[in-house]
Design a protein around this motif. Sequence first.
Motif, PDB file in Angstrom:
ATOM      1  N   LEU A   1       0.613  -4.755 -10.436  1.00 45.95           N
ATOM      2  CA  LEU A   1       1.804  -5.399  -9.878  1.00 45.95           C
ATOM      3  C   LEU A   1       1.443  -5.918  -8.495  1.00 45.95           C
ATOM      4  O   LEU A   1       0.770  -5.238  -7.712  1.00 45.95           O
ATOM      5  N   ARG A   2       1.881  -7.134  -8.194  1.00 45.76           N
ATOM      6  CA  ARG A   2       1.742  -7.620  -6.828  1.00 45.76           C
ATOM      7  C   ARG A   2       3.127  -7.984  -6.327  1.00 45.76           C
ATOM      8  O   ARG A   2       3.823  -8.767  -6.963  1.00 45.76           O
ATOM      9  N   THR A   3       3.526  -7.407  -5.202  1.00 48.03           N
ATOM     10  CA  THR A   3       4.828  -7.764  -4.637  1.00 48.03           C
ATOM     11  C   THR A   3       4.628  -8.525  -3.336  1.00 48.03           C
ATOM     12  O   THR A   3       3.595  -8.415  -2.669  1.00 48.03           O
ATOM     13  N   GLY A   4       5.667  -9.303  -2.980  1.00 45.81           N
ATOM     14  CA  GLY A   4       5.768  -9.822  -1.630  1.00 45.81           C
ATOM     15  C   GLY A   4       6.248  -8.712  -0.704  1.00 45.81           C
ATOM     16  O   GLY A   4       6.160  -7.522  -1.017  1.00 45.81           O
ATOM     17  N   HIS A   5       6.788  -9.124   0.431  1.00 37.75           N
ATOM     18  CA  HIS A   5       7.271  -8.187   1.444  1.00 37.75           C
ATOM     19  C   HIS A   5       8.760  -7.889   1.209  1.00 37.75           C
ATOM     20  O   HIS A   5       9.499  -8.732   0.705  1.00 37.75           O
ATOM     21  N   ASN A   6       9.171  -6.687   1.637  1.00 39.56           N
ATOM     22  CA  ASN A   6      10.585  -6.317   1.597  1.00 39.56           C
ATOM     23  C   ASN A   6      11.199  -6.414   0.209  1.00 39.56           C
ATOM     24  O   ASN A   6      12.387  -6.718   0.060  1.00 39.56           O
ATOM     25  N   VAL A   7      10.403  -6.168  -0.806  1.00 40.04           N
ATOM     26  CA  VAL A   7      10.933  -6.129  -2.163  1.00 40.04           C
ATOM     27  C   VAL A   7      11.696  -4.819  -2.362  1.00 40.04           C
ATOM     28  O   VAL A   7      11.326  -3.786  -1.809  1.00 40.04           O
ATOM     29  N   LEU A   8      12.784  -4.871  -3.139  1.00 38.24           N
ATOM     30  CA  LEU A   8      13.515  -3.654  -3.502  1.00 38.24           C
ATOM     31  C   LEU A   8      13.489  -3.477  -5.017  1.00 38.24           C
ATOM     32  O   LEU A   8      13.899  -4.374  -5.757  1.00 38.24           O
TER      33      LEU A   8
ATOM     34  N   ARG B   1      -2.596   1.153 -11.528  1.00 40.77           N
ATOM     35  CA  ARG B   1      -3.782   0.908 -10.707  1.00 40.77           C
ATOM     36  C   ARG B   1      -3.923  -0.574 -10.327  1.00 40.77           C
ATOM     37  O   ARG B   1      -3.487  -1.467 -11.045  1.00 40.77           O
ATOM     38  N   GLY B   2      -4.548  -0.779  -9.183  1.00 39.06           N
ATOM     39  CA  GLY B   2      -4.826  -2.133  -8.730  1.00 39.06           C
ATOM     40  C   GLY B   2      -3.608  -2.905  -8.265  1.00 39.06           C
ATOM     41  O   GLY B   2      -3.653  -4.130  -8.166  1.00 39.06           O
ATOM     42  N   SER B   3      -2.528  -2.243  -7.975  1.00 37.63           N
ATOM     43  CA  SER B   3      -1.325  -2.946  -7.507  1.00 37.63           C
ATOM     44  C   SER B   3      -1.395  -3.211  -6.005  1.00 37.63           C
ATOM     45  O   SER B   3      -2.115  -2.532  -5.264  1.00 37.63           O
ATOM     46  N   ILE B   4      -0.654  -4.234  -5.568  1.00 41.34           N
ATOM     47  CA  ILE B   4      -0.481  -4.494  -4.133  1.00 41.34           C
ATOM     48  C   ILE B   4       1.016  -4.527  -3.853  1.00 41.34           C
ATOM     49  O   ILE B   4       1.731  -5.392  -4.370  1.00 41.34           O
ATOM     50  N   ILE B   5       1.477  -3.579  -3.063  1.00 36.52           N
ATOM     51  CA  ILE B   5       2.891  -3.521  -2.688  1.00 36.52           C
ATOM     52  C   ILE B   5       2.933  -3.916  -1.215  1.00 36.52           C
ATOM     53  O   ILE B   5       2.459  -3.171  -0.356  1.00 36.52           O
ATOM     54  N   ARG B   6       3.507  -5.072  -0.898  1.00 39.26           N
ATOM     55  CA  ARG B   6       3.406  -5.549   0.482  1.00 39.26           C
ATOM     56  C   ARG B   6       4.451  -4.915   1.406  1.00 39.26           C
ATOM     57  O   ARG B   6       5.428  -4.327   0.948  1.00 39.26           O
ATOM     58  N   SER B   7       4.229  -5.094   2.680  1.00 42.18           N
ATOM     59  CA  SER B   7       4.944  -4.336   3.713  1.00 42.18           C
ATOM     60  C   SER B   7       6.459  -4.380   3.560  1.00 42.18           C
ATOM     61  O   SER B   7       7.033  -5.380   3.173  1.00 42.18           O
ATOM     62  N   GLY B   8       7.084  -3.289   3.909  1.00 43.73           N
ATOM     63  CA  GLY B   8       8.541  -3.226   3.947  1.00 43.73           C
ATOM     64  C   GLY B   8       9.204  -3.059   2.591  1.00 43.73           C
ATOM     65  O   GLY B   8      10.432  -3.019   2.518  1.00 43.73           O
ATOM     66  N   SER B   9       8.426  -2.964   1.523  1.00 46.00           N
ATOM     67  CA  SER B   9       9.033  -2.829   0.195  1.00 46.00           C
ATOM     68  C   SER B   9       9.515  -1.406  -0.039  1.00 46.00           C
ATOM     69  O   SER B   9       8.965  -0.446   0.499  1.00 46.00           O
ATOM     70  N   VAL B  10      10.566  -1.298  -0.853  1.00 45.98           N
ATOM     71  CA  VAL B  10      11.170  -0.006  -1.169  1.00 45.98           C
ATOM     72  C   VAL B  10      11.209   0.141  -2.691  1.00 45.98           C
ATOM     73  O   VAL B  10      11.774  -0.708  -3.379  1.00 45.98           O
ATOM     74  N   ILE B  11      10.600   1.194  -3.202  1.00 49.87           N
ATOM     75  CA  ILE B  11      10.598   1.451  -4.646  1.00 49.87           C
ATOM     76  C   ILE B  11      11.210   2.832  -4.879  1.00 49.87           C
ATOM     77  O   ILE B  11      10.802   3.811  -4.264  1.00 49.87           O
TER      78      ILE B  11
ATOM     79  N   GLY C   1      -6.972   2.362  -6.547  1.00 49.72           N
ATOM     80  CA  GLY C   1      -7.183   1.012  -6.040  1.00 49.72           C
ATOM     81  C   GLY C   1      -5.935   0.301  -5.549  1.00 49.72           C
ATOM     82  O   GLY C   1      -6.010  -0.847  -5.106  1.00 49.72           O
ATOM     83  N   THR C   2      -4.810   0.950  -5.633  1.00 53.74           N
ATOM     84  CA  THR C   2      -3.561   0.304  -5.208  1.00 53.74           C
ATOM     85  C   THR C   2      -3.472   0.270  -3.680  1.00 53.74           C
ATOM     86  O   THR C   2      -3.981   1.154  -2.985  1.00 53.74           O
ATOM     87  N   ILE C   3      -2.851  -0.805  -3.173  1.00 54.66           N
ATOM     88  CA  ILE C   3      -2.641  -0.969  -1.725  1.00 54.66           C
ATOM     89  C   ILE C   3      -1.138  -0.918  -1.448  1.00 54.66           C
ATOM     90  O   ILE C   3      -0.372  -1.675  -2.052  1.00 54.66           O
ATOM     91  N   ILE C   4      -0.735  -0.040  -0.563  1.00 53.96           N
ATOM     92  CA  ILE C   4       0.680   0.055  -0.165  1.00 53.96           C
ATOM     93  C   ILE C   4       0.773  -0.422   1.283  1.00 53.96           C
ATOM     94  O   ILE C   4       0.143   0.160   2.170  1.00 53.96           O
ATOM     95  N   GLY C   5       1.543  -1.484   1.537  1.00 56.54           N
ATOM     96  CA  GLY C   5       1.619  -2.075   2.875  1.00 56.54           C
ATOM     97  C   GLY C   5       2.382  -1.225   3.886  1.00 56.54           C
ATOM     98  O   GLY C   5       3.079  -0.268   3.523  1.00 56.54           O
ATOM     99  N   ASP C   6       2.277  -1.618   5.138  1.00 55.36           N
ATOM    100  CA  ASP C   6       2.950  -0.914   6.230  1.00 55.36           C
ATOM    101  C   ASP C   6       4.462  -0.853   5.997  1.00 55.36           C
ATOM    102  O   ASP C   6       5.065  -1.776   5.453  1.00 55.36           O
TER     103      ASP C   6
ATOM    104  N   LEU D   1      -6.632 -12.572   0.867  1.00 56.77           N
ATOM    105  CA  LEU D   1      -8.084 -12.749   0.853  1.00 56.77           C
ATOM    106  C   LEU D   1      -8.763 -11.704   1.734  1.00 56.77           C
ATOM    107  O   LEU D   1      -9.806 -11.157   1.384  1.00 56.77           O
ATOM    108  N   GLN D   2      -8.128 -11.441   2.877  1.00 56.12           N
ATOM    109  CA  GLN D   2      -8.716 -10.454   3.772  1.00 56.12           C
ATOM    110  C   GLN D   2      -8.541  -9.035   3.229  1.00 56.12           C
ATOM    111  O   GLN D   2      -9.436  -8.198   3.355  1.00 56.12           O
ATOM    112  N   LEU D   3      -7.409  -8.787   2.578  1.00 60.23           N
ATOM    113  CA  LEU D   3      -7.177  -7.456   1.986  1.00 60.23           C
ATOM    114  C   LEU D   3      -8.193  -7.169   0.890  1.00 60.23           C
ATOM    115  O   LEU D   3      -8.673  -6.061   0.743  1.00 60.23           O
TER     116      LEU D   3
END
Lengths: 262, 262, 262
Positions: free
Chosen positions: A115-122, A95-105, A52-57, B67-69
């Motif tokens: 876990l929910r991240t914003g964008h470009n998180v390191l 499970r169920g995490s959202i890693i937003r676009s541009g993040s690096v782990i 269920g996790t979402i990994i952004g662009d 919300l859309q995701l």
Amino acid sequence: MVTTYHLGSNASLGKDVKIGCGSFIDDDVIIGDDVTIGKYVIVYSNSHIDEGTIIGDHCIIGHPTKLQLQKTDFSACSSKVRDFIIKEPVTKIGRGSIIRSGSVIYKHVIIGEKLRTGHNVLIREHTQIGDNCVVGTNTVLDGYIKIGNKSMIQSNCYICQTVIIGNGVFIAPGCVFMDNKKIILGEGLNGATVGDYVRIGGGSKILPNVKIGGYSLIGAGSVVTRNIRKGTMALGNPARIKRILNKSEIQNYIESIKNWTI
Amino acid sequence: MVTTYHLGSNASLGKDVKIGCGSFIDDDVIIGDDVTIGKYVIVYSNSHIDEGTIIGDHCIIGHPTKLQLQKTDFSACSSKVRDFIIKEPVTKIGRGSIIRSGSVIYKHVIIGEKLRTGHNVLIREHTQIGDNCVVGTNTVLDGYIKIGNKSMIQSNCYICQTVIIGNGVFIAPGCVFMDNKKIILGEGLNGATVGDYVRIGGGSKILPNVKIGGYSLIGAGSVVTRNIRKGTMALGNPARIKRILNKSEIQNYIESIKNWTI
Amino acid sequence: MVTTYHLGSNASLGKDVKIGCGSFIDDDVIIGDDVTIGKYVIVYSNSHIDEGTIIGDHCIIGHPTKLQLQKTDFSACSSKVRDFIIKEPVTKIGRGSIIRSGSVIYKHVIIGEKLRTGHNVLIREHTQIGDNCVVGTNTVLDGYIKIGNKSMIQSNCYICQTVIIGNGVFIAPGCVFMDNKKIILGEGLNGATVGDYVRIGGGSKILPNVKIGGYSLIGAGSVVTRNIRKGTMALGNPARIKRILNKSEIQNYIESIKNWTI
């Protein structure tokens, strides 16, 4: 048209996984059911992404460490960081995490559920994060860090090495943690310790080795140079204790984050 | 060789549009004449990019909201943010804009002419920006924000939800706006209001609910905890009014931004 | 499967160069032996990447300037920045450097050996960096900047135009340099000058035109509004000199960075 992706050998994909165009999934990656991976994402080997996790662009998961890039020996590692070491070169995202676009782990990172991240998180190596946490846009967790459950670090923060953050902590945007008071390389490297249910106002600076006792509230724009006693409100440059928080002030905060879903 | 791009169905392209390799233009996108789109750019559906605009490499335009995701219901939306809602799920970028590489602009965002951004800028949902504005590198506009015309927010700033910024405002690098004084989730959420032609010095922190009157000047590194009267200079932690600005000081600033072309 | 890259005409590749999938190497690029280039990297024309250097995923090297994007005349350039101009539209990165993922380096930039950057670093035009420097994650060098050898600028810093940084300088995370005191556009534009072996604590703000004398130490969270005398420790908002550093304090710092390899 670039509508395909690369899937390495021995990669394991669950049911209903979606992978965007141009993404590169390396060998020995494990992806759970219903995971969504965006476009131009790079997932390096030994990454486990739970259901269920979402990994952004444009994200990078399982980024190699400098030691892995340069094949350097690992034994140089200082005693200060020893307690933070995650031996296995894996990246686990619950499970169920959202890693937003541009993040690096990085590799050597273990993250709990949701876990929910914003964008470009390191998030650099040897970092452990509990369940239900938030890490805001552009925030840097610079490695060798432990974070409990239900803690929230907002945007544009810098968390240095060897910081320990408890449960239910809220760190507002633009805070900076430092690990070396005299800035003499090789000396120091002592991140702060932040107790459970602490709130830190925006743009605060936390000096090395400081202990912020549980349930405290640090005012916005403070420079915390000394330990802060449990359950107090402190602020200013340098931060001074202003008063003891009363029970209902603390309880209101704890209640407010019980069911948060930001 | 990756020299191609993806063009969705029903996408409308103007004359002399250039699109870089690997870019993904989704369905129902409208791109005006002479637009240049870089490499590995993702333009999601319902984005309108007006003539002459340049979109840098690795940008994401029309990013879906949480919300859309997650297909969540929209009705949870608090009364505080209601005035900021942009109902249509579109992203409009006015003509002659430059969006530099790595920037992410969400759906429900309407931007006037000639916006110029730095790199890795984030503009979240329900944000409205007038004409001739600048948003610097790494700056986060975290959604539910209104910005007038000819305002400039420099690099590494964090602008929280429900902030209103007037016309001709200048916010220097590293400023942080906060929306919740006691950091009790669900309470507060009141961004500051910044009047026309205000200047805010670098690294300042602006607390929730503060009103900074038009034509004021906030000194660098200030922590603004209370309202600041129109036409005054304030500075320090906490910020105190130092003096009233004289007319020529204000006029010099207004003149200086009349023909700016940064 | 996207396992290929684009190689422009007249590009020169050394021995044992590795280039990741989706990368775009433009015409007239020179790449030395043993260089490793990640995935989805864009290297624009006239970039020279010396031997052994590693370029992370999603980086952009040789990014065009605004003047090049818009074909504007160059003659408008102010006298203040004239000393910083690098005439040739090249990007040179010295041997043994590590440029981490998401970083953007412009044209008209010359970098010595063994630069190590964090992620998402921005280095704009007309910037010169010596050997053995470090630039941390999300840090912005906003163009027209000179940095000596062995200097380290940590994460989330903003360095404005016309700043000059000496040798062996350490700038801790979250510092902001400003170039225009009254924020009147067209006036001012005078970055600070930082002497050799200066240490600046985290989250400090440095006002325009300030000179920080060699060997000084600025405390964390300071707002430096006036010149700081050589070899002193200063701190606070506004920063005041607290005492003169003794020789061993300075020598300990200098020794500590002699063999650093961060």
